[in-house]
Motif scaffolding. Structure first.
Motif, PDB file in Angstrom:
ATOM      1  N   ALA A  60       0.725  -1.166  -0.024  1.00 39.30           N
ATOM      2  CA  ALA A  60      -0.030   0.267  -0.035  1.00 39.30           C
ATOM      3  C   ALA A  60       0.938   1.342   0.310  1.00 39.30           C
ATOM      4  O   ALA A  60       0.541   2.247  -0.517  1.00 39.30           O
ATOM      5  N   TYR A  61       1.821   1.410   0.677  1.00 43.75           N
ATOM      6  CA  TYR A  61       2.940   2.296   1.036  1.00 43.75           C
ATOM      7  C   TYR A  61       3.552   2.550  -0.600  1.00 43.75           C
ATOM      8  O   TYR A  61       3.744   3.731  -1.120  1.00 43.75           O
ATOM      9  N   ASP A  62       4.084   1.520  -0.978  1.00 38.18           N
ATOM     10  CA  ASP A  62       4.751   1.519  -2.327  1.00 38.18           C
ATOM     11  C   ASP A  62       3.536   2.035  -3.521  1.00 38.18           C
ATOM     12  O   ASP A  62       4.065   2.788  -4.214  1.00 38.18           O
ATOM     13  N   ALA A  63       2.429   1.622  -3.330  1.00 33.16           N
ATOM     14  CA  ALA A  63       1.410   2.012  -4.547  1.00 33.16           C
ATOM     15  C   ALA A  63       1.068   3.337  -4.318  1.00 33.16           C
ATOM     16  O   ALA A  63       0.943   4.236  -5.197  1.00 33.16           O
ATOM     17  N   HIS A  64       0.984   3.964  -3.003  1.00 37.13           N
ATOM     18  CA  HIS A  64       0.828   5.552  -2.727  1.00 37.13           C
ATOM     19  C   HIS A  64       1.986   6.154  -3.068  1.00 37.13           C
ATOM     20  O   HIS A  64       1.706   7.270  -3.950  1.00 37.13           O
ATOM     21  N   LYS A  65       3.338   5.806  -3.275  1.00 31.77           N
ATOM     22  CA  LYS A  65       4.682   6.577  -3.580  1.00 31.77           C
ATOM     23  C   LYS A  65       4.283   6.495  -5.149  1.00 31.77           C
ATOM     24  O   LYS A  65       4.854   7.500  -5.533  1.00 31.77           O
ATOM     25  N   ALA A  66       3.905   5.531  -5.692  1.00 35.99           N
ATOM     26  CA  ALA A  66       3.703   5.406  -6.964  1.00 35.99           C
ATOM     27  C   ALA A  66       2.682   6.311  -7.789  1.00 35.99           C
ATOM     28  O   ALA A  66       2.401   6.425  -8.962  1.00 35.99           O
ATOM     29  N   GLY A  67       1.658   6.621  -6.957  1.00 35.26           N
ATOM     30  CA  GLY A  67       0.635   7.478  -7.177  1.00 35.26           C
ATOM     31  C   GLY A  67      -0.551   6.381  -7.845  1.00 35.26           C
ATOM     32  O   GLY A  67      -1.275   6.948  -8.515  1.00 35.26           O
ATOM     33  N   ASN A  69      -3.827   4.178  -6.823  1.00 38.25           N
ATOM     34  CA  ASN A  69      -4.828   3.896  -5.703  1.00 38.25           C
ATOM     35  C   ASN A  69      -5.141   2.293  -5.494  1.00 38.25           C
ATOM     36  O   ASN A  69      -4.494   1.486  -6.084  1.00 38.25           O
ATOM     37  N   ALA A  70      -6.064   2.057  -4.442  1.00 39.74           N
ATOM     38  CA  ALA A  70      -6.301   0.558  -4.428  1.00 39.74           C
ATOM     39  C   ALA A  70      -6.776  -0.233  -5.239  1.00 39.74           C
ATOM     40  O   ALA A  70      -6.691  -1.297  -5.311  1.00 39.74           O
ATOM     41  N   THR A  71      -7.479   0.345  -6.296  1.00 36.62           N
ATOM     42  CA  THR A  71      -7.985  -0.171  -7.480  1.00 36.62           C
ATOM     43  C   THR A  71      -6.975  -0.592  -8.474  1.00 36.62           C
ATOM     44  O   THR A  71      -7.130  -1.055  -9.394  1.00 36.62           O
ATOM     45  N   GLY A  72      -5.800  -0.155  -8.310  1.00 39.74           N
ATOM     46  CA  GLY A  72      -4.620  -0.203  -9.330  1.00 39.74           C
ATOM     47  C   GLY A  72      -4.601   0.880 -10.283  1.00 39.74           C
ATOM     48  O   GLY A  72      -3.869   0.892 -11.317  1.00 39.74           O
ATOM     49  N   ASN A  73      -5.723   1.986 -10.156  1.00 44.13           N
ATOM     50  CA  ASN A  73      -5.496   2.989 -11.206  1.00 44.13           C
ATOM     51  C   ASN A  73      -4.953   4.339 -10.468  1.00 44.13           C
ATOM     52  O   ASN A  73      -4.747   4.536  -9.501  1.00 44.13           O
ATOM     53  N   LYS A  74      -4.303   5.050 -11.382  1.00 44.67           N
ATOM     54  CA  LYS A  74      -3.731   6.226 -11.193  1.00 44.67           C
ATOM     55  C   LYS A  74      -4.727   7.499 -10.919  1.00 44.67           C
ATOM     56  O   LYS A  74      -5.711   7.254 -11.069  1.00 44.67           O
ATOM     57  N   GLY A  75      -4.423   8.074  -9.939  1.00 47.37           N
ATOM     58  CA  GLY A  75      -5.256   9.441  -9.496  1.00 47.37           C
ATOM     59  C   GLY A  75      -5.996   8.934  -8.216  1.00 47.37           C
ATOM     60  O   GLY A  75      -5.833   7.961  -7.631  1.00 47.37           O
ATOM     61  N   LEU A  76      -6.949   9.986  -7.975  1.00 46.71           N
ATOM     62  CA  LEU A  76      -7.541   9.783  -6.648  1.00 46.71           C
ATOM     63  C   LEU A  76      -8.813   8.925  -6.791  1.00 46.71           C
ATOM     64  O   LEU A  76      -9.119   8.350  -5.572  1.00 46.71           O
ATOM     65  N   SER A  77      -9.570   8.732  -7.812  1.00 50.01           N
ATOM     66  CA  SER A  77     -10.902   8.376  -7.712  1.00 50.01           C
ATOM     67  C   SER A  77     -10.519   6.915  -8.383  1.00 50.01           C
ATOM     68  O   SER A  77      -9.614   6.559  -8.836  1.00 50.01           O
ATOM     69  N   GLY A  78     -11.506   5.778  -8.011  1.00 47.27           N
ATOM     70  CA  GLY A  78     -11.443   4.442  -8.419  1.00 47.27           C
ATOM     71  C   GLY A  78     -11.698   4.523  -9.857  1.00 47.27           C
ATOM     72  O   GLY A  78     -11.387   3.254 -10.477  1.00 47.27           O
ATOM     73  N   ASP A  79     -12.140   5.473 -11.023  1.00 43.12           N
ATOM     74  CA  ASP A  79     -12.139   4.989 -12.055  1.00 43.12           C
ATOM     75  C   ASP A  79     -11.293   5.417 -13.015  1.00 43.12           C
ATOM     76  O   ASP A  79     -11.252   5.445 -14.282  1.00 43.12           O
ATOM     77  N   GLY A  80     -10.280   5.947 -12.612  1.00 41.65           N
ATOM     78  CA  GLY A  80      -9.026   6.280 -13.389  1.00 41.65           C
ATOM     79  C   GLY A  80      -8.985   7.525 -13.776  1.00 41.65           C
ATOM     80  O   GLY A  80      -8.108   8.143 -14.486  1.00 41.65           O
ATOM     81  N   ASP A  81      -9.996   8.325 -13.461  1.00 37.39           N
ATOM     82  CA  ASP A  81     -10.021   9.859 -13.675  1.00 37.39           C
ATOM     83  C   ASP A  81      -9.415  10.369 -12.855  1.00 37.39           C
ATOM     84  O   ASP A  81      -9.613  10.672 -11.826  1.00 37.39           O
ATOM     85  N   THR A  82      -8.466  11.470 -13.500  1.00 32.84           N
ATOM     86  CA  THR A  82      -7.652  12.252 -12.504  1.00 32.84           C
ATOM     87  C   THR A  82      -7.824  13.536 -12.558  1.00 32.84           C
ATOM     88  O   THR A  82      -7.375  14.348 -11.807  1.00 32.84           O
ATOM     89  N   SER A  83      -9.024  13.958 -13.198  1.00 30.78           N
ATOM     90  CA  SER A  83      -9.352  15.394 -13.150  1.00 30.78           C
ATOM     91  C   SER A  83     -10.278  15.737 -12.089  1.00 30.78           C
ATOM     92  O   SER A  83     -10.728  14.830 -11.347  1.00 30.78           O
ATOM     93  N   SER A  84     -10.339  16.983 -11.683  1.00 35.29           N
ATOM     94  CA  SER A  84     -11.175  17.113 -10.770  1.00 35.29           C
ATOM     95  C   SER A  84     -12.772  17.535 -10.975  1.00 35.29           C
ATOM     96  O   SER A  84     -12.897  17.701 -12.128  1.00 35.29           O
TER      97      SER A  84
END
Length: 85
Positions: A60-67, A69-84
């Motif tokens: 989890a820490y390594d994934a966080h450092k790599a940006g 999320n828990a679903t394996g997608n980059k960004g903050l949301s679970g759908d891969g969308d990194t836009s606000s």
């Protein structure tokens, strides 16, 4: 603490007070507390679960450092969308 809040262990040998399931049956019988009958057995095997959880936390820490999320997608949301929103 244990002897105060778990009075069945007030006469338990100090050697086994933190892991009473490791006490030989003769000690359990002498103290009047049989693990699995008078007091529950451990829910998990601590050593193996601890290793497993440490590996999960490292991932989890390594994934966080790599940006990622828990679903394996980059960004903050679970759908891969990194836009606000």
């Amino acid at each position: 603490y244990i002897r105060k809040w778990l009075p069945q262990f007030k006469n338990w040998p100090t050697k086994y007070i933190y892991e009473p399931w490791n006490a030989p049956m003769s000690v359990q019988e002498q103290c009047g507390v049989i693990i699995g009958k008078d007091y529950p057995e451990p829910v998990v095997e601590h050593k193996s679960i601890s290793k497993s959880n440490m590996a999960r936390m490292k991932a989890a820490y390594d994934a966080h450092k790599a940006g990622v999320n828990a679903t394996g997608n980059k960004g903050l949301s679970g759908d891969g969308d990194t836009s606000s929103a």
